[in-house]
Design a protein around this motif. Structure first.
Motif, PDB file in Angstrom:
ATOM      1  N   ASN A  24     -30.045 -93.933 -68.892  1.00  0.00           N
ATOM      2  CA  ASN A  24     -30.175 -95.381 -69.093  1.00  0.00           C
ATOM      3  C   ASN A  24     -30.953 -96.062 -67.981  1.00  0.00           C
ATOM      4  OD1 ASN A  24     -28.858 -95.477 -71.524  1.00  0.00           O
ATOM      5  ND2 ASN A  24     -26.849 -95.488 -70.521  1.00  0.00           N
ATOM      6  N   ILE A  25     -32.060 -95.456 -67.604  1.00  0.00           N
ATOM      7  CA  ILE A  25     -32.915 -96.078 -66.580  1.00  0.00           C
ATOM      8  C   ILE A  25     -34.102 -96.732 -67.290  1.00  0.00           C
ATOM      9  CG2 ILE A  25     -34.424 -95.656 -64.584  1.00  0.00           C
ATOM     10  CD1 ILE A  25     -32.794 -93.203 -63.957  1.00  0.00           C
ATOM     11  N   GLU A  26     -34.431 -97.922 -66.873  1.00  0.00           N
ATOM     12  CA  GLU A  26     -35.627 -98.558 -67.429  1.00  0.00           C
ATOM     13  C   GLU A  26     -36.832 -98.011 -66.660  1.00  0.00           C
ATOM     14  OE1 GLU A  26     -37.419-103.032 -67.972  1.00  0.00           O
ATOM     15  OE2 GLU A  26     -35.474-102.760 -67.005  1.00  0.00           O
ATOM     16  N   GLY A  66     -19.937 -80.470 -63.236  1.00  0.00           N
ATOM     17  CA  GLY A  66     -18.507 -80.351 -62.945  1.00  0.00           C
ATOM     18  C   GLY A  66     -17.646 -80.203 -64.185  1.00  0.00           C
ATOM     19  N   HIS A  67     -18.274 -80.081 -65.356  1.00  0.00           N
ATOM     20  CA  HIS A  67     -17.479 -80.031 -66.596  1.00  0.00           C
ATOM     21  C   HIS A  67     -17.933 -78.934 -67.535  1.00  0.00           C
ATOM     22  CE1 HIS A  67     -16.498 -84.003 -65.036  1.00  0.00           C
ATOM     23  NE2 HIS A  67     -15.335 -83.741 -65.573  1.00  0.00           N
ATOM     24  N   ASN A  68     -18.547 -77.899 -66.993  1.00  0.00           N
ATOM     25  CA  ASN A  68     -19.062 -76.851 -67.876  1.00  0.00           C
ATOM     26  C   ASN A  68     -18.093 -75.681 -67.974  1.00  0.00           C
ATOM     27  OD1 ASN A  68     -19.403 -75.466 -65.478  1.00  0.00           O
ATOM     28  ND2 ASN A  68     -21.558 -76.020 -65.300  1.00  0.00           N
ATOM     29  N   TYR A  89     -20.269 -84.437 -60.364  1.00  0.00           N
ATOM     30  CA  TYR A  89     -19.239 -84.956 -61.275  1.00  0.00           C
ATOM     31  C   TYR A  89     -19.755 -85.098 -62.717  1.00  0.00           C
ATOM     32  CZ  TYR A  89     -15.352 -85.801 -58.109  1.00  0.00           C
ATOM     33  OH  TYR A  89     -14.282 -85.630 -57.267  1.00  0.00           O
ATOM     34  N   GLY A  90     -21.027 -84.757 -62.974  1.00  0.00           N
ATOM     35  CA  GLY A  90     -21.559 -84.815 -64.339  1.00  0.00           C
ATOM     36  C   GLY A  90     -21.286 -83.499 -65.068  1.00  0.00           C
ATOM     37  N   ALA A  91     -22.268 -83.047 -65.881  1.00  0.00           N
ATOM     38  CA  ALA A  91     -22.098 -81.795 -66.639  1.00  0.00           C
ATOM     39  C   ALA A  91     -21.807 -80.633 -65.692  1.00  0.00           C
ATOM     40  CB  ALA A  91     -23.360 -81.505 -67.444  1.00  0.00           C
ATOM     41  N   CYS A 111     -31.310 -80.602 -72.399  1.00  0.00           N
ATOM     42  CA  CYS A 111     -30.872 -79.349 -72.995  1.00  0.00           C
ATOM     43  C   CYS A 111     -29.840 -78.626 -72.127  1.00  0.00           C
ATOM     44  CB  CYS A 111     -32.037 -78.407 -73.223  1.00  0.00           C
ATOM     45  SG  CYS A 111     -31.494 -77.081 -74.288  1.00  0.00           S
ATOM     46  N   ASN A 112     -28.634 -79.082 -72.180  1.00  0.00           N
ATOM     47  CA  ASN A 112     -27.718 -78.571 -71.174  1.00  0.00           C
ATOM     48  C   ASN A 112     -26.520 -77.788 -71.695  1.00  0.00           C
ATOM     49  OD1 ASN A 112     -26.272 -80.612 -72.219  1.00  0.00           O
ATOM     50  ND2 ASN A 112     -25.799 -81.600 -70.297  1.00  0.00           N
ATOM     51  N   GLY A 113     -26.629 -77.176 -72.857  1.00  0.00           N
ATOM     52  CA  GLY A 113     -25.538 -76.293 -73.287  1.00  0.00           C
ATOM     53  C   GLY A 113     -25.530 -75.049 -72.430  1.00  0.00           C
ATOM     54  N   VAL A 114     -26.733 -74.541 -72.140  1.00  0.00           N
ATOM     55  CA  VAL A 114     -26.893 -73.456 -71.164  1.00  0.00           C
ATOM     56  C   VAL A 114     -27.835 -74.024 -70.105  1.00  0.00           C
ATOM     57  CG1 VAL A 114     -27.753 -71.139 -70.742  1.00  0.00           C
ATOM     58  CG2 VAL A 114     -26.671 -71.675 -72.926  1.00  0.00           C
ATOM     59  N   GLY A 115     -27.303 -74.375 -68.942  1.00  0.00           N
ATOM     60  CA  GLY A 115     -28.166 -75.111 -68.014  1.00  0.00           C
ATOM     61  C   GLY A 115     -28.112 -74.683 -66.569  1.00  0.00           C
ATOM     62  N   ILE A 116     -27.238 -73.749 -66.222  1.00  0.00           N
ATOM     63  CA  ILE A 116     -27.121 -73.412 -64.795  1.00  0.00           C
ATOM     64  C   ILE A 116     -28.414 -72.755 -64.313  1.00  0.00           C
ATOM     65  CG2 ILE A 116     -25.862 -71.984 -63.112  1.00  0.00           C
ATOM     66  CD1 ILE A 116     -23.301 -72.606 -64.687  1.00  0.00           C
ATOM     67  N   LEU A 117     -28.810 -71.639 -64.939  1.00  0.00           N
ATOM     68  CA  LEU A 117     -30.053 -70.978 -64.507  1.00  0.00           C
ATOM     69  C   LEU A 117     -31.287 -71.834 -64.814  1.00  0.00           C
ATOM     70  CD1 LEU A 117     -29.502 -67.157 -65.182  1.00  0.00           C
ATOM     71  CD2 LEU A 117     -29.403 -68.382 -63.013  1.00  0.00           C
ATOM     72  N   LEU A 162     -36.643 -87.031 -62.107  1.00  0.00           N
ATOM     73  CA  LEU A 162     -35.405 -87.322 -62.841  1.00  0.00           C
ATOM     74  C   LEU A 162     -34.648 -86.030 -63.086  1.00  0.00           C
ATOM     75  CD1 LEU A 162     -36.174 -89.911 -65.688  1.00  0.00           C
ATOM     76  CD2 LEU A 162     -35.572 -90.299 -63.295  1.00  0.00           C
ATOM     77  N   CYS A 163     -33.485 -85.924 -62.477  1.00  0.00           N
ATOM     78  CA  CYS A 163     -32.590 -84.772 -62.703  1.00  0.00           C
ATOM     79  C   CYS A 163     -31.294 -85.326 -63.258  1.00  0.00           C
ATOM     80  CB  CYS A 163     -32.351 -84.019 -61.401  1.00  0.00           C
ATOM     81  SG  CYS A 163     -33.843 -83.309 -60.705  1.00  0.00           S
ATOM     82  N   THR A 164     -31.445 -86.147 -64.266  1.00  0.00           N
ATOM     83  CA  THR A 164     -30.329 -86.976 -64.728  1.00  0.00           C
ATOM     84  C   THR A 164     -29.695 -86.455 -66.007  1.00  0.00           C
ATOM     85  OG1 THR A 164     -32.061 -88.287 -65.705  1.00  0.00           O
ATOM     86  CG2 THR A 164     -31.089 -89.139 -63.687  1.00  0.00           C
ATOM     87  N   LEU A 219     -26.406 -96.382 -58.132  1.00  0.00           N
ATOM     88  CA  LEU A 219     -27.055 -96.314 -59.451  1.00  0.00           C
ATOM     89  C   LEU A 219     -28.497 -96.795 -59.348  1.00  0.00           C
ATOM     90  CD1 LEU A 219     -26.654 -96.210 -62.714  1.00  0.00           C
ATOM     91  CD2 LEU A 219     -26.523 -98.684 -62.455  1.00  0.00           C
ATOM     92  N   ILE A 220     -29.417 -96.016 -59.906  1.00  0.00           N
ATOM     93  CA  ILE A 220     -30.802 -96.493 -60.017  1.00  0.00           C
ATOM     94  C   ILE A 220     -30.959 -97.065 -61.428  1.00  0.00           C
ATOM     95  CG2 ILE A 220     -33.241 -95.798 -60.055  1.00  0.00           C
ATOM     96  CD1 ILE A 220     -31.951 -95.763 -57.234  1.00  0.00           C
ATOM     97  N   SER A 221     -31.249 -98.369 -61.483  1.00  0.00           N
ATOM     98  CA  SER A 221     -31.307 -98.999 -62.808  1.00  0.00           C
ATOM     99  C   SER A 221     -32.741 -99.101 -63.330  1.00  0.00           C
ATOM    100  CB  SER A 221     -30.672-100.384 -62.747  1.00  0.00           C
ATOM    101  OG  SER A 221     -31.263-101.103 -61.683  1.00  0.00           O
ATOM    102  N   LEU A 248     -32.026 -88.095 -52.185  1.00  0.00           N
ATOM    103  CA  LEU A 248     -31.386 -87.795 -53.475  1.00  0.00           C
ATOM    104  C   LEU A 248     -30.367 -88.902 -53.743  1.00  0.00           C
ATOM    105  CD1 LEU A 248     -30.209 -84.384 -54.794  1.00  0.00           C
ATOM    106  CD2 LEU A 248     -28.651 -86.307 -54.888  1.00  0.00           C
ATOM    107  N   ILE A 249     -30.433 -89.449 -54.956  1.00  0.00           N
ATOM    108  CA  ILE A 249     -29.560 -90.581 -55.284  1.00  0.00           C
ATOM    109  C   ILE A 249     -28.668 -90.203 -56.466  1.00  0.00           C
ATOM    110  CG2 ILE A 249     -29.491 -93.057 -55.795  1.00  0.00           C
ATOM    111  CD1 ILE A 249     -32.880 -91.750 -55.161  1.00  0.00           C
ATOM    112  N   GLU A 250     -27.380 -90.465 -56.325  1.00  0.00           N
ATOM    113  CA  GLU A 250     -26.403 -90.121 -57.367  1.00  0.00           C
ATOM    114  C   GLU A 250     -25.541 -91.348 -57.672  1.00  0.00           C
ATOM    115  OE1 GLU A 250     -25.377 -87.682 -59.557  1.00  0.00           O
ATOM    116  OE2 GLU A 250     -23.821 -89.184 -59.944  1.00  0.00           O
ATOM    117  N   LYS A 251     -25.417 -91.667 -58.989  1.00  0.00           N
ATOM    118  CA  LYS A 251     -24.699 -92.910 -59.306  1.00  0.00           C
ATOM    119  C   LYS A 251     -23.184 -92.764 -59.106  1.00  0.00           C
ATOM    120  CE  LYS A 251     -24.098 -92.208 -64.241  1.00  0.00           C
ATOM    121  NZ  LYS A 251     -24.552 -92.452 -65.564  1.00  0.00           N
ATOM    122  N   SER A 252     -22.685 -91.529 -59.217  1.00  0.00           N
ATOM    123  CA  SER A 252     -21.257 -91.332 -59.027  1.00  0.00           C
ATOM    124  C   SER A 252     -21.078 -90.476 -57.770  1.00  0.00           C
ATOM    125  CB  SER A 252     -20.719 -90.723 -60.329  1.00  0.00           C
ATOM    126  OG  SER A 252     -19.751 -89.778 -60.139  1.00  0.00           O
TER     127      SER A 252
END
Ligand SMILES: Cc1cc2nc3c(=O)[nH]c(=O)nc-3n(C[C@H](O)[C@H](O)[C@H](O)COP(=O)(O)OP(=O)(O)OC[C@H]3O[C@@H](n4cnc5c(N)ncnc54)[C@H](O)[C@@H]3O)c2cc1C
Length: 460
Positions: free
Chosen positions: A268-270, A67-69, A63-65, A424-430, A261-263, A233-235, A55-59
């Motif tokens: 921004n991946i090519e 951690g901010h929901n 720390y993405g959505a 679609c991540n306004g409701v995304g936990i479940l 992709l669980c991004t 980061l996977i570019s 599993l690869i995480e750029k940060s």
């Protein structure tokens, strides 16, 4: 002006050791993205197959959505169910709804197997309504739910409301009449403008802490099969016919049989498809960005956890808001060594951004939004006169809405070496957890019936 300061990130371990990718690696499955979607996908693949995963995480993890929901666990879609039934047909919409409702069990499974101790509460939550239009949306949902063979939700309308028999005649059997004071009691408000409510299963959980704790469990019980690289980061992703190459930092390359992709849609991946037609990654740019802001404060720990949404009759001055509603959650605040508190989180004010590049994590939390929330708390939830609330946490996050409002889960039709659990991540936990379990079944070789989550790609 306050900085982006989330209570979920606040509770993560500051001293957790991190590993970066520094040399070429190979694996069976590569997962890009270390939020709740990535970690759930890893959990179910590790459990149901013998595959090795990187599993690869750029940060950093969560720390993405994640951690901010708002930390509210709910089993509905972004769109009202009756709209979903019209768009996808009652049967497919019903199947999808059942899958998300089943995901409460997947969440319990992860929680129990990983032996987690973080707070996760399930209870009946409420939506309070103040206009007929708001109530009618829920009544229409109940109609469609009944047609799809799903249990209908409890809708209570105040006997004192002025809805005529004619207005309600289409919805016989889909609601009950109740004393208004009982409705206000459930909604924990004295605000008499609320005239109806919907009851449904809800929960509260810090999804960032959940992600962190599940990752620690997976690393412990699958030391030979599971690796996490953070600050990596996977570019570029190069898809071949039967494998994939991922370009990491310092020319390091990961070779895998499959990549997921669980991004969250903002990667921004090519993507180069050398195993077939060029994949149109336009959906990545069709994901509309909406910035949602949250605020949190501590109060005495003398009430049980809850989640209540308040649909207000849009007052003047809500210029910055797409939706005239506030949502509130209450839960024990974790990791306090001395006095114990409840954490009250309030969200609501949102605004759309034209270009997702406009969103910066370091954005300030505007005073005007803080004032809207403060007015709401003081008039609707906690009308203690002359109290000054100390908002310890103020944070925001970027929610991405796919054009059809549904998460993408499954194989890329132009090259099944690539899979998605994102969007679609306004409701995304479940939905993220459900996505993880569905992807694991695909990786295990199961042929799944078509669903509304299936990616439909177009070549360039
Ligand atoms: C303000 C707000 C409130 C919300 N409230 C709720 C709620 O109450 N209930 C609910 O169910 N849902 C809610 N959500 C949605 C929920 O938080 C998300 O759906 C969920 O967290 C998505 O998880 P994820 O793993 O897909 O995405 P993320 O947590 O964003 O994880 C994606 C990860 O991919 C990484 N990444 C991206 N590109 C690359 C790359 N090229 N290389 C390596 N790594 C990469 C990112 O750094 C990130 O960590 C809310 C979202 C927001 C923003």
């Amino acid at each position: 002006m306050k900085i982006n300061n989330s209570p979920w990130i606040d509770q993560l371990r500051k001293d957790r050791p991190l590993k970066k990718l520094s040399k070429d690696e190979s694996t069976d499955v590569a997962i890009i993205g270390g939020g709740i979607a990535g970690i759930s996908t890893a959990f179910f693949i590790l459990k149901h197959t013998t595959k090795k995963i990187i599993l690869i995480e750029k940060s950093k993890l969560a720390y993405g959505a994640t951690g901010h929901n708002a930390g509210q666990v709910v089993s509905y879609f972004e769109k009202p169910f009756h709209v979903m039934a019209e768009e996808f047909g009652v049967q497919l919409a019903g199947e999808a709804q059942k899958s998300i409702e089943l995901s409460w069990e997947f969440l319990e499974e992860m929680y129990t197997e990983a032996g987690l101790t973080l707070n996760f509460s399930r209870f009946t939550g409420y939506d309070g309504f103040s206009t007929f239009e708001q109530v009618e949306e829920s009544l229409k949902n109940n109609l469609a739910r009944r047609e799809a063979g799903l249990l209908i939700h409890q809708i209570d309308i105040a006997k004192e409301s002025e809805f005529s028999t004619e207005m309600l005649s289409k919805y016989d059997g889909l609601y009950t009449l109740k004393e208004k004071k009982e409705i206000l009691l459930c909604l924990e408000t004295e605000d008499a403008s609320f005239i109806a409510m919907l009851s449904e299963p809800k929960g509260v959980m810090n999804s960032a802490l959940f992600t962190e704790e599940v990752s620690e469990y997976l690393l412990k019980i699958y030391p030979e099969r599971f690796t996490i690289y953070e600050h990596t980061l996977i570019s570029k992703v190069v898809l071949k016919e039967d494998h994939v190459l991922l370009a990491g930092p310092a020319n390091a390359v990961i070779t895998a049989e499959k990549v997921i992709l669980c991004t969250n849609g903002f990667e921004n991946i090519e993507i180069l498809n050398q195993g077939g037609l060029a994949i149109d990654t336009r959906f990545h740019h069709n994901v509309n960005g909406v910035v949602a802001r949250m605020t949190g404060y501590l109060e005495k720990k003398n009430k049980s956890p809850t989640a209540i949404s308040y649909y207000v009759d849009a007052p003047e001055g809500f210029a910055d808001m797409d939706q005239a509603y506030f949502y509130l959650t209450r839960r024990p605040f974790e990791h306090e060594s001395d006095e114990k508190h409840n954490l009250i989180c309030v969200g609501g004010p949102q605004h759309a951004i034209a270009d997702r590049e406009e969103y910066l994590f370091e954005f300030d939390y505007p005073e005007v939004v803080q004032k809207e929330v403060d007015d709401f708390v003081k008039t609707v939830y906690d009308p203690e006169p002359n109290t000054k609330i100390d908002y310890k946490f103020t944070w925001h996050g970027l929610m991405g809405y796919t054009p059809n409002g549904v998460r993408l889960i499954g194989e890329e039709p132009l090259n099944p070496v690539l899979l998605y659990n994102l969007g679609c991540n306004g409701v995304g936990i479940l939905p993220s957890i459900y996505g993880g379990s569905r992807i694991a079944r695909i990786i295990a070789g199961e042929k799944l019936a078509p669903s509304i989550f299936d990616p439909k790609s177009v070549s360039k």
